[in-house]
Design an enzyme around this catalytic site. Sequence first.
Site, PDB file in Angstrom:
ATOM      1  N   GLY A   9       0.877  -1.172   0.000  1.00  0.00           N
ATOM      2  CA  GLY A   9       0.000   0.000   0.000  1.00  0.00           C
ATOM      3  C   GLY A   9       0.910   1.216   0.000  1.00  0.00           C
ATOM      4  N   PHE A  10       0.773   2.055  -1.029  1.00  0.00           N
ATOM      5  CA  PHE A  10       1.702   3.182  -1.135  1.00  0.00           C
ATOM      6  C   PHE A  10       0.937   4.489  -1.276  1.00  0.00           C
ATOM      7  CE2 PHE A  10       5.773   5.052  -2.963  1.00  0.00           C
ATOM      8  CZ  PHE A  10       6.489   4.858  -1.796  1.00  0.00           C
ATOM      9  N   GLY A  11      -0.147   4.602  -0.483  1.00  0.00           N
ATOM     10  CA  GLY A  11      -0.909   5.855  -0.441  1.00  0.00           C
ATOM     11  C   GLY A  11      -0.318   6.765   0.624  1.00  0.00           C
ATOM     12  N   GLY A  12      -1.207   7.464   1.352  1.00  0.00           N
ATOM     13  CA  GLY A  12      -0.751   8.424   2.356  1.00  0.00           C
ATOM     14  C   GLY A  12       0.192   7.806   3.373  1.00  0.00           C
ATOM     15  N   TYR A  54       5.203   6.898  -8.320  1.00  0.00           N
ATOM     16  CA  TYR A  54       3.804   6.694  -7.898  1.00  0.00           C
ATOM     17  C   TYR A  54       2.975   7.937  -8.201  1.00  0.00           C
ATOM     18  CZ  TYR A  54      -0.157   5.365  -4.921  1.00  0.00           C
ATOM     19  OH  TYR A  54      -1.415   5.048  -4.449  1.00  0.00           O
ATOM     20  N   LYS A 120      -7.954  -1.112  12.229  1.00  0.00           N
ATOM     21  CA  LYS A 120      -8.685  -0.373  13.248  1.00  0.00           C
ATOM     22  C   LYS A 120      -9.904  -1.088  13.822  1.00  0.00           C
ATOM     23  CE  LYS A 120      -8.589   3.731  10.882  1.00  0.00           C
ATOM     24  NZ  LYS A 120      -8.459   5.172  10.697  1.00  0.00           N
ATOM     25  N   THR A 187      -8.188   6.018   4.670  1.00  0.00           N
ATOM     26  CA  THR A 187      -8.421   6.424   6.063  1.00  0.00           C
ATOM     27  C   THR A 187      -9.746   7.185   6.157  1.00  0.00           C
ATOM     28  OG1 THR A 187      -6.052   6.575   6.407  1.00  0.00           O
ATOM     29  CG2 THR A 187      -7.420   7.756   7.979  1.00  0.00           C
ATOM     30  N   GLU A 190     -12.755   4.935   5.552  1.00  0.00           N
ATOM     31  CA  GLU A 190     -12.999   4.071   6.715  1.00  0.00           C
ATOM     32  C   GLU A 190     -13.576   4.880   7.879  1.00  0.00           C
ATOM     33  OE1 GLU A 190      -9.740   1.304   7.588  1.00  0.00           O
ATOM     34  OE2 GLU A 190      -9.270   1.286   5.458  1.00  0.00           O
ATOM     35  N   HIS A 194     -17.845   4.912   9.888  1.00  0.00           N
ATOM     36  CA  HIS A 194     -18.275   4.934  11.298  1.00  0.00           C
ATOM     37  C   HIS A 194     -19.362   5.983  11.546  1.00  0.00           C
ATOM     38  CE1 HIS A 194     -15.155   2.334  13.111  1.00  0.00           C
ATOM     39  NE2 HIS A 194     -14.345   2.831  12.196  1.00  0.00           N
TER      40      HIS A 194
HETATM   41  P1  NAD Z   1      -4.599   5.314   0.809  1.00  0.00           P
HETATM   42  O1  NAD Z   1      -5.967   5.239   0.248  1.00  0.00           O
HETATM   43  O2  NAD Z   1      -3.905   6.620   0.836  1.00  0.00           O
HETATM   44  O3  NAD Z   1      -3.649   4.275   0.057  1.00  0.00           O
HETATM   45  C1  NAD Z   1      -3.955   2.940  -0.133  1.00  0.00           C
HETATM   46  C2  NAD Z   1      -2.851   2.276  -0.963  1.00  0.00           C
HETATM   47  O4  NAD Z   1      -3.123   0.862  -1.033  1.00  0.00           O
HETATM   48  C3  NAD Z   1      -2.729   2.774  -2.398  1.00  0.00           C
HETATM   49  O5  NAD Z   1      -1.363   2.895  -2.738  1.00  0.00           O
HETATM   50  C4  NAD Z   1      -3.353   1.634  -3.229  1.00  0.00           C
HETATM   51  O6  NAD Z   1      -2.783   1.536  -4.529  1.00  0.00           O
HETATM   52  C5  NAD Z   1      -2.969   0.435  -2.390  1.00  0.00           C
HETATM   53  N1  NAD Z   1      -3.836  -0.723  -2.617  1.00  0.00           N
HETATM   54  C6  NAD Z   1      -5.193  -0.771  -2.617  1.00  0.00           C
HETATM   55  N2  NAD Z   1      -5.607  -2.018  -2.913  1.00  0.00           N
HETATM   56  C7  NAD Z   1      -4.498  -2.770  -3.120  1.00  0.00           C
HETATM   57  C8  NAD Z   1      -4.271  -4.121  -3.490  1.00  0.00           C
HETATM   58  N3  NAD Z   1      -5.287  -4.969  -3.680  1.00  0.00           N
HETATM   59  N4  NAD Z   1      -2.987  -4.546  -3.615  1.00  0.00           N
HETATM   60  C9  NAD Z   1      -1.948  -3.706  -3.421  1.00  0.00           C
HETATM   61  N5  NAD Z   1      -2.103  -2.407  -3.070  1.00  0.00           N
HETATM   62  C10 NAD Z   1      -3.360  -1.949  -2.933  1.00  0.00           C
HETATM   63  O7  NAD Z   1      -4.652   4.657   2.298  1.00  0.00           O
HETATM   64  P2  NAD Z   1      -4.218   5.338   3.670  1.00  0.00           P
HETATM   65  O8  NAD Z   1      -5.107   6.492   3.948  1.00  0.00           O
HETATM   66  O9  NAD Z   1      -2.740   5.501   3.683  1.00  0.00           O
HETATM   67  O10 NAD Z   1      -4.648   4.201   4.751  1.00  0.00           O
HETATM   68  C11 NAD Z   1      -4.084   2.921   4.842  1.00  0.00           C
HETATM   69  C12 NAD Z   1      -4.649   2.171   6.037  1.00  0.00           C
HETATM   70  O11 NAD Z   1      -4.116   2.690   7.272  1.00  0.00           O
HETATM   71  C13 NAD Z   1      -6.164   2.273   6.187  1.00  0.00           C
HETATM   72  O12 NAD Z   1      -6.698   0.971   6.344  1.00  0.00           O
HETATM   73  C14 NAD Z   1      -6.371   3.063   7.447  1.00  0.00           C
HETATM   74  O13 NAD Z   1      -7.523   2.705   8.169  1.00  0.00           O
HETATM   75  C15 NAD Z   1      -5.138   2.713   8.240  1.00  0.00           C
HETATM   76  N6  NAD Z   1      -4.886   3.727   9.286  1.00  0.00           N
HETATM   77  C16 NAD Z   1      -4.707   3.310  10.575  1.00  0.00           C
HETATM   78  C17 NAD Z   1      -4.490   4.228  11.597  1.00  0.00           C
HETATM   79  C18 NAD Z   1      -4.292   3.783  13.024  1.00  0.00           C
HETATM   80  O14 NAD Z   1      -4.045   4.614  13.878  1.00  0.00           O
HETATM   81  N7  NAD Z   1      -4.381   2.509  13.341  1.00  0.00           N
HETATM   82  C19 NAD Z   1      -4.464   5.596  11.301  1.00  0.00           C
HETATM   83  C20 NAD Z   1      -4.622   5.995   9.987  1.00  0.00           C
HETATM   84  C21 NAD Z   1      -4.831   5.049   8.986  1.00  0.00           C
END
Ligand code: NAD
Length: 327
Positions: A9-12, A54, A120, A187, A190, A194
């Site tokens: 996963g290479f988003g935020g 990316y 989460k 994020t 998700e 809620h």
């Molecule tokens: P994002 O939407 O910015 O990025 C998601 C990334 O996953 C993208 O690069 C996408 O290409 C990749 N992806 C999606 N489906 C895929 C697949 N099947 N195979 C490979 N790559 C795939 O996501 P984000 O906002 O960075 O969030 C990531 C996770 O972190 C979320 O589940 C969020 O709930 C969790 N998070 C947890 C906390 C915590 O405190 N526990 C806080 C913030 C976020």
Amino acid sequence: MTIKVGILGFGGLGQAAAKLLAGKQEMTLVAIADRDGYAYSSSGLNVSAAIAAYQAKGSVGHLESYGTASQDSIANLIATARDVDGYFLALPNLPNTFMASVARQFIQSGWQGVLVDAIKRTSAVEQLIDLSGDLAAHRITYMTGCGATPGLLTAAASIAAQSFAEVHSVEITFGVGIANWAAYRATIREDIAHMPGYSVETAQAMTDAEVEALLEKTNGIITLENMEHADDILLERLGICDRSRVTVGGVVDTRNPKKPLSTNMKLTGRTFEGKISTHTFTLGDETSMAANVCGSAFGYLKAGKMLHQRHIHGLFTSAEVMPLFVR
Ligand code: NAD
């Protein structure tokens, strides 16, 4: 020897995790996968080049020399990058069964090492708990709930509980400020799931335009109460308190990097002498969600690596293992 790390996963969060690793001596980023491709170099990937690929072309699969486009990027990366010691799963958990399905992919692949998630929801962690035996049998050390909440704040609650004979309540309140929701699409989706009237399914199905329209109505603010957050079962599993005594809520501002409130954890209990008191753990307002989530995730990856080296496998949580600072 450095720990070879992969990021799925290479988003935020994934990109923030890569930037954080660039400053670490004990860990080397060797593998990345996103939805449309993967990149791998056993001696280490260039973080700026990976982020540039990316952002310009939509996938690290376009990274020169090391990238490969793929519609089955996770499976292809696991098969290619056999020397990865541990992965941070910075993936969306949409649908709510996705993370457990990725864990099963690792189990089936025969790869052995450490996996860390920042998942989460309580119901998502329960699916991973069900996989404990399989993870152990396949020599995978899986650290779950290792972001900020659950994660850093749950670990703080676990430490705070030590002063008390009985824990009456654990109250987690988070403040998140991000300049632009699109940097953290999963994020925010998700979080919307809620909100009253929404579910994981409806939030996942929303188009970007629909998310923007909703945020327009709320002035960019998402207010969350009584969330289904796994901090509750992580603490219940340890016998600290019943899950009903753990509450999680917060405010997310999607238009301003300044936190709308200070993230904090308040644990109230009764000491063995009969005194009622509260321990409070407050995060510094300047620390971003990315700093608190990714810092913790790699701290737990290092702890997981230590367990794995001692042949300790299976499922562990942020509440039961101390994260180890990564130099
Ligand atoms: P994002 O939407 O910015 O990025 C998601 C990334 O996953 C993208 O690069 C996408 O290409 C990749 N992806 C999606 N489906 C895929 C697949 N099947 N195979 C490979 N790559 C795939 O996501 P984000 O906002 O960075 O969030 C990531 C996770 O972190 C979320 O589940 C969020 O709930 C969790 N998070 C947890 C906390 C915590 O405190 N526990 C806080 C913030 C976020």
